[in-house]
Design a protein around this motif. Structure first.
Motif, PDB file in Angstrom:
ATOM      1  N   ASP A 187       0.818  -1.225   0.000  1.00 60.30           N
ATOM      2  CA  ASP A 187       0.000   0.000   0.000  1.00 60.30           C
ATOM      3  C   ASP A 187       0.837   1.254   0.000  1.00 60.30           C
ATOM      4  OD1 ASP A 187      -1.782  -1.893   0.502  1.00 60.30           O
ATOM      5  OD2 ASP A 187      -2.732  -0.918   2.228  1.00 60.30           O
ATOM      6  N   LEU A 188       1.975   1.192   0.712  1.00 58.93           N
ATOM      7  CA  LEU A 188       2.798   2.387   0.849  1.00 58.93           C
ATOM      8  C   LEU A 188       3.285   2.852  -0.514  1.00 58.93           C
ATOM      9  CD1 LEU A 188       4.944   1.763   4.015  1.00 58.93           C
ATOM     10  CD2 LEU A 188       3.093   3.361   3.669  1.00 58.93           C
ATOM     11  N   GLU A 190       1.868   2.220  -3.339  1.00 58.74           N
ATOM     12  CA  GLU A 190       0.720   2.712  -4.110  1.00 58.74           C
ATOM     13  C   GLU A 190       0.345   4.121  -3.674  1.00 58.74           C
ATOM     14  OE1 GLU A 190      -2.152  -0.359  -3.508  1.00 58.74           O
ATOM     15  OE2 GLU A 190      -1.296  -1.632  -5.087  1.00 58.74           O
ATOM     16  N   ALA A 191       0.352   4.329  -2.343  1.00 58.11           N
ATOM     17  CA  ALA A 191       0.035   5.664  -1.836  1.00 58.11           C
ATOM     18  C   ALA A 191       1.044   6.676  -2.365  1.00 58.11           C
ATOM     19  CB  ALA A 191       0.029   5.657  -0.312  1.00 58.11           C
ATOM     20  N   ALA A 192       2.322   6.281  -2.381  1.00 60.06           N
ATOM     21  CA  ALA A 192       3.365   7.193  -2.850  1.00 60.06           C
ATOM     22  C   ALA A 192       3.222   7.448  -4.344  1.00 60.06           C
ATOM     23  CB  ALA A 192       4.745   6.615  -2.538  1.00 60.06           C
ATOM     24  N   GLU A 193       2.805   6.419  -5.061  1.00 61.26           N
ATOM     25  CA  GLU A 193       2.628   6.569  -6.510  1.00 61.26           C
ATOM     26  C   GLU A 193       1.533   7.605  -6.783  1.00 61.26           C
ATOM     27  OE1 GLU A 193       2.159   2.752  -8.287  1.00 61.26           O
ATOM     28  OE2 GLU A 193       2.050   3.578 -10.320  1.00 61.26           O
ATOM     29  N   ASP A 195       0.617   9.876  -4.673  1.00 59.32           N
ATOM     30  CA  ASP A 195       1.122  11.160  -4.178  1.00 59.32           C
ATOM     31  C   ASP A 195       2.072  11.818  -5.172  1.00 59.32           C
ATOM     32  OD1 ASP A 195      -0.246  11.488  -1.876  1.00 59.32           O
ATOM     33  OD2 ASP A 195       1.292  10.698  -0.545  1.00 59.32           O
ATOM     34  N   ALA A 197       5.187  10.227  -6.375  1.00 55.82           N
ATOM     35  CA  ALA A 197       6.589   9.845  -6.264  1.00 55.82           C
ATOM     36  C   ALA A 197       6.978   8.899  -7.405  1.00 55.82           C
ATOM     37  CB  ALA A 197       6.829   9.164  -4.917  1.00 55.82           C
ATOM     38  N   GLU A 201      12.288   8.176  -6.158  1.00 47.65           N
ATOM     39  CA  GLU A 201      11.781   8.816  -4.946  1.00 47.65           C
ATOM     40  C   GLU A 201      11.135   7.775  -4.021  1.00 47.65           C
ATOM     41  OE1 GLU A 201      12.041  11.686  -3.600  1.00 47.65           O
ATOM     42  OE2 GLU A 201      10.602  11.301  -1.990  1.00 47.65           O
ATOM     43  N   ARG A 202      10.423   6.804  -4.616  1.00 46.85           N
ATOM     44  CA  ARG A 202       9.799   5.755  -3.801  1.00 46.85           C
ATOM     45  C   ARG A 202      10.879   4.916  -3.118  1.00 46.85           C
ATOM     46  NH1 ARG A 202       5.949   5.199  -8.134  1.00 46.85           N
ATOM     47  NH2 ARG A 202       6.914   3.306  -8.937  1.00 46.85           N
ATOM     48  N   SER A 205      12.386   7.158  -0.283  1.00 46.47           N
ATOM     49  CA  SER A 205      11.583   7.541   0.872  1.00 46.47           C
ATOM     50  C   SER A 205      10.813   6.381   1.491  1.00 46.47           C
ATOM     51  CB  SER A 205      10.622   8.673   0.493  1.00 46.47           C
ATOM     52  OG  SER A 205       9.737   8.243  -0.499  1.00 46.47           O
ATOM     53  N   ILE A 206      10.753   5.242   0.835  1.00 54.74           N
ATOM     54  CA  ILE A 206      10.066   4.100   1.456  1.00 54.74           C
ATOM     55  C   ILE A 206      11.024   2.922   1.654  1.00 54.74           C
ATOM     56  CG2 ILE A 206       8.216   2.418   1.247  1.00 54.74           C
ATOM     57  CD1 ILE A 206       6.683   4.491  -0.366  1.00 54.74           C
ATOM     58  N   PRO A 209      14.344   3.676   4.139  1.00 58.57           N
ATOM     59  CA  PRO A 209      14.073   3.717   5.584  1.00 58.57           C
ATOM     60  C   PRO A 209      13.606   2.378   6.149  1.00 58.57           C
ATOM     61  CG  PRO A 209      12.849   5.443   4.430  1.00 58.57           C
ATOM     62  CD  PRO A 209      13.579   4.676   3.401  1.00 58.57           C
ATOM     63  N   PHE A 210      12.849   1.624   5.341  1.00 61.73           N
ATOM     64  CA  PHE A 210      12.376   0.332   5.829  1.00 61.73           C
ATOM     65  C   PHE A 210      13.517  -0.680   5.940  1.00 61.73           C
ATOM     66  CE2 PHE A 210       7.914   1.312   5.518  1.00 61.73           C
ATOM     67  CZ  PHE A 210       7.361   0.425   6.412  1.00 61.73           C
ATOM     68  N   HIS A 294      14.853   8.463  16.375  1.00 60.63           N
ATOM     69  CA  HIS A 294      13.555   8.298  15.706  1.00 60.63           C
ATOM     70  C   HIS A 294      12.404   8.258  16.701  1.00 60.63           C
ATOM     71  CE1 HIS A 294      14.357   7.912  11.457  1.00 60.63           C
ATOM     72  NE2 HIS A 294      15.523   7.471  11.820  1.00 60.63           N
TER      73      HIS A 294
ATOM     74  N   PHE B  81      -6.495   4.503   2.024  1.00 61.69           N
ATOM     75  CA  PHE B  81      -6.386   3.046   2.021  1.00 61.69           C
ATOM     76  C   PHE B  81      -6.944   2.441   3.302  1.00 61.69           C
ATOM     77  CE2 PHE B  81      -3.305   4.495  -0.983  1.00 61.69           C
ATOM     78  CZ  PHE B  81      -3.213   3.505  -1.939  1.00 61.69           C
ATOM     79  N   TYR B  87       3.270   6.878   5.858  1.00 66.37           N
ATOM     80  CA  TYR B  87       4.713   6.633   5.826  1.00 66.37           C
ATOM     81  C   TYR B  87       5.226   6.626   7.264  1.00 66.37           C
ATOM     82  CZ  TYR B  87       3.522   8.255   1.177  1.00 66.37           C
ATOM     83  OH  TYR B  87       2.899   8.406  -0.026  1.00 66.37           O
ATOM     84  N   SER B  99       2.926  14.851  -0.761  1.00 68.06           N
ATOM     85  CA  SER B  99       2.506  14.993  -2.159  1.00 68.06           C
ATOM     86  C   SER B  99       2.707  16.428  -2.647  1.00 68.06           C
ATOM     87  CB  SER B  99       1.052  14.580  -2.316  1.00 68.06           C
ATOM     88  OG  SER B  99       0.231  15.470  -1.592  1.00 68.06           O
ATOM     89  N   LEU B 102       6.369  16.960  -3.406  1.00 72.22           N
ATOM     90  CA  LEU B 102       6.741  16.323  -4.670  1.00 72.22           C
ATOM     91  C   LEU B 102       6.245  17.145  -5.851  1.00 72.22           C
ATOM     92  CD1 LEU B 102       6.078  12.567  -3.906  1.00 72.22           C
ATOM     93  CD2 LEU B 102       8.279  13.681  -4.220  1.00 72.22           C
ATOM     94  N   ARG B 103       5.176  17.865  -5.651  1.00 73.06           N
ATOM     95  CA  ARG B 103       4.644  18.706  -6.724  1.00 73.06           C
ATOM     96  C   ARG B 103       5.252  20.098  -6.697  1.00 73.06           C
ATOM     97  NH1 ARG B 103      -0.123  15.465  -8.439  1.00 73.06           N
ATOM     98  NH2 ARG B 103       0.357  13.745  -7.057  1.00 73.06           N
ATOM     99  N   ARG B 150      -4.503  18.158  -0.927  1.00 70.64           N
ATOM    100  CA  ARG B 150      -4.170  18.389  -2.334  1.00 70.64           C
ATOM    101  C   ARG B 150      -5.311  18.979  -3.147  1.00 70.64           C
ATOM    102  NH1 ARG B 150      -2.539  12.960  -4.305  1.00 70.64           N
ATOM    103  NH2 ARG B 150      -3.566  13.736  -6.162  1.00 70.64           N
TER     104      ARG B 150
END
Lengths: 294, 355
Positions: A187-188, A190-193, A195, A197, A201-202, A205-206, A209-210, A294, B81, B87, B99, B102-103, B150
């Motif tokens: 999902d992360l 997909e959410a970034a896509e 958004d 990224a 970038e994906r 940023s994903i 860090p993971f 963190h 979702f 994140y 977002s 990024l834009r 957004r």
């Protein structure tokens, strides 16, 4: 009486494990450490006396040992970095679905199942211009001026065991990184896509860090392991030519089993132990500060 | 804001068909809920609008622009979702601004947008926290905040409340509705929960087996379900079904009882039908009267507001929903009557509504 019994109770319960740990881990360790301060040479039946810090004084002036230390750094870090990079790339490739992925995964993890001595022999032969293809390929690519054995050239000899080690160790990183990659929720991405990224970038940023905790711990483990790992060097070059591939671990092996000087070998081993412990502590502290931040 | 047009959409995974020839148009500002059981294709349809699944055949348009080949980020949609997909290593504020960054939105604009969204969702005190330190409901809010900063053309919700407990779900449901009233953005919402569908939707799209079963406003689906599936899916407690045949102008059930055919319904003699009646349209009557049935109470489920009484009748378990407390006790014989004007008659072969 009753009081003593209650105090003792937990110790009694844990006694079997404690005794096992002491017998299996601590006794051999203490024995090994004690050798470092004694004169133990297998060929001399009168040896065995306590010699204090004699071995360490000797070690301080031993040029071969210093050379081995430098070689160990070189061997360890280039092996780990290359294994890590290729392992990560392999894991990323294997993480995306394609036809025949299960088979490809199994094949990629095969080197891990090859005994280290066998892979050392294999690579030694591959680098040998009489039976192996690699010198001829390097010559054809213009990297070598003639198809010679890089293992017999002091300038390039270290690359032989490093290449073999990288080949052999990539699966370790690929397996651990792949496991970590597969634990990242889809999902992360997909959410970034959505958004906005892109792939890089994906990844930044994903994925990074993971993977970071897994990267840190696997690199730490691997570094300690490789610094201690002399099999390939013993088989491929035996520390030569001119000690140019002698690492501390193989130097210990040479001292102990060729010169049969167990006292001196134990002293070197103790130094290596202390260095690796210091390194591990450093990484653990680094990890802790990263986690608390963190 | 925008309208969404879905035209003859088909989706297959390998050789497995998932969606079959779907047509749907969603008006500007409308809140449409796709509802159906697991595997009915509702999530796939939503993901196709988002651009996360390829379109096997057909066309999707946002406003008048064909988006089949447009990348998700260029469709100007936002998605919430089920897992929230926050994140984990970013703070709430970073999650929401990602977002926009990024834009390449100007910094002041980002701050304003986040401030506005956080205010709307009550997230102000949480902006510097990480998702790990938030409760389920708060995470849900952040996911919504991330969508609204957004100002996208459309919102897509993929079962956003499924991971919340019942109490919180009810609360967030009302909040989503309020949010939609204030923003007025076109929304497509996927759920398997018919209560969410009923309460939120301007229009419900009931789906089953990759096919749209019925489209309409919530009360239409409730009052006049187009087929057996919709009748059984919408409403809780679920509708009772009694099977029978049309004989001599009445419906004869399998155990020999008779049900009068409602006015305006024309059945062929011998036609196999299923009679549907909602539990709240079955009455407990004082004594035998014309068209009443004698039954025995099997089970009583008090729900607080009302009571669900199960009786054995017409060869099966029949549910009655009554607001009267203590109307029945287990084992007690009683008489019941069906509300003749509110019977639903379905053809058993085609499963479609006759009247």
């Amino acid at each position: 009486m009753q009081k003593i019994a209650t105090r003792l109770e937990p110790w009694l319960y844990s006694a079997p494990v404690l005794i096992l740990i002491v017998a299996i881990m601590l006794v051999p360790l203490a024995l090994g450490v004690s050798y470092a301060f004694r004169d133990i040479r297998l060929l001399n039946p009168f040896s065995g006396a306590f010699v204090g810090f004699k071995h360490f004084r000797e070690l301080a002036g031993d040029g071969a040992f210093r050379g081995a230390l430098v070689n160990t750094l070189w061997w360890t870090f280039s092996s780990v970095i290359l294994q890590f990079l290729f392992g990560l790339i392999l894991a990323l490739l294997l993480n995306r679905p394609f036809k025949g992925r299960a088979l490809a995964q199994a094949l990629c993890f095969l080197p891990w199942a090859v005994p280290s001595f066998l892979s050392g022999l294999d690579w030694a032969w591959m680098f040998n211009p009489v039976v192996g293809p690699i010198p001829h390929w390097l010559y054809a690519l213009g990297i070598l001026s003639e198809p010679s054995n890089i293992l017999s050239d002091p300038e390039t000899a270290m690359w032989g065991p490093i290449v073999a080690n990288v080949w052999w160790g990539i699966p370790f990183f690929a397996i651990t990184m792949l496991a970590a990659l597969q634990a990242i929720p889809k999902d992360l991405y997909e959410a970034a896509e959505i958004d906005g990224a892109g792939p890089i970038e994906r990844f930044r940023s994903i994925t990074v860090p993971f993977l970071a905790p897994t990267m840190a711990i696997s690199i730490l483990l691997r570094t300690v392991w490789i610094a201690n790992f002399a099999d390939l060097i013993i088989v491929m070059t035996n520390g030569g030519p001119a000690d140019r591939t002698q690492i501390v671990a193989s130097y210990i092996f040479t001292q102990a089993f060729r010169r049969l000087d167990f006292g001196y070998a134990s002293a070197i081993a103790l130094v290596l132990l202390v260095l690796l412990l210091a390194y591990s502590m450093l990484i653990v502290v680094l990890r802790q500060t990263m986690l608390t931040r963190h | 804001m925008a309208s969404i047009t879905i035209q003859s959409i088909t989706k297959t995974f390998g050789t497995v068909p998932v969606l079959n020839d779907i047509d749907l148009s969603i008006a500007d500002g409308e809140f449409v809920v796709l509802v159906g059981p697991s595997g009915c294709g509702k999530s796939t349809l939503l993901r196709m609008i988002a651009g996360l699944e390829d379109i096997t055949a057909g066309e999707i348009r946002i406003d008048d622009r064909r988006i089949n080949e447009v990348a998700p980020k260029d469709r100007d949609i936002a998605m919430v979702f089920q897992s929230y997909a926050l994140y984990p290593h970013m703070t709430v504020a970073d999650n929401m601004s990602y977002s926009l960054k990024l834009r390449k939105t100007a910094r002041e604009k980002i701050t304003d947008a986040i401030g506005a969204a956080a205010g709307k969702l009550g997230l102000d005190p949480l902006l510097e926290r990480r998702p790990k330190a938030l409760s389920g409901g708060q995470r849900q809010r952040v996911a919504m905040g991330r969508a609204i900063v957004r100002h996208p053309k459309a919102f897509l919700f993929d079962e956003p409340l499924s991971n919340l407990d019942a109490r919180l779900r009810e609360q967030m449901r009302a909040e989503i509705k309020r949010l939609h009233k204030s923003i007025g953005a076109t929304s497509v919402y996927v759920t398997h929960d018919q209560i969410e569908a009923m309460t939120l939707a301007d229009r419900i799209v009931a789906m089953h087996g990759g096919i749209i079963q019925q489209v309409g406003n919530p009360l239409d689906l409730y009052d006049r379900p187009a087929n057996l599936f919709v009748a059984g899916f919408i409403g809780s407690p679920a509708m009772n079904f009694v099977e029978g045949h049309c004989r001599a102008g009445a419906i004869e059930t399998d155990d020999g009882s008779k049900i009068a055919v409602p006015d305006g319904v024309h059945l062929k003699d011998g036609q196999a039908v299923t009679v549907g009646v909602r539990p709240e349209h079955v009455r407990i009557v004082a004594g035998p009267e014309a068209g009443s049935y004698a039954a025995r109470v099997d089970l009583v489920e008090p729900t607080g507001f009302g009571t669900i009484v199960h009786v054995r009748l017409l060869g099966q378990d029949l549910k009655i929903y009554t607001l009267e407390r203590g109307a029945a006790e287990v084992g007690q014989p009683l008489h019941i009557a069906l509300d003749g004007a509110r019977l639903h008659i379905f053809d058993r072969e085609t499963t479609n509504r006759i009247g």
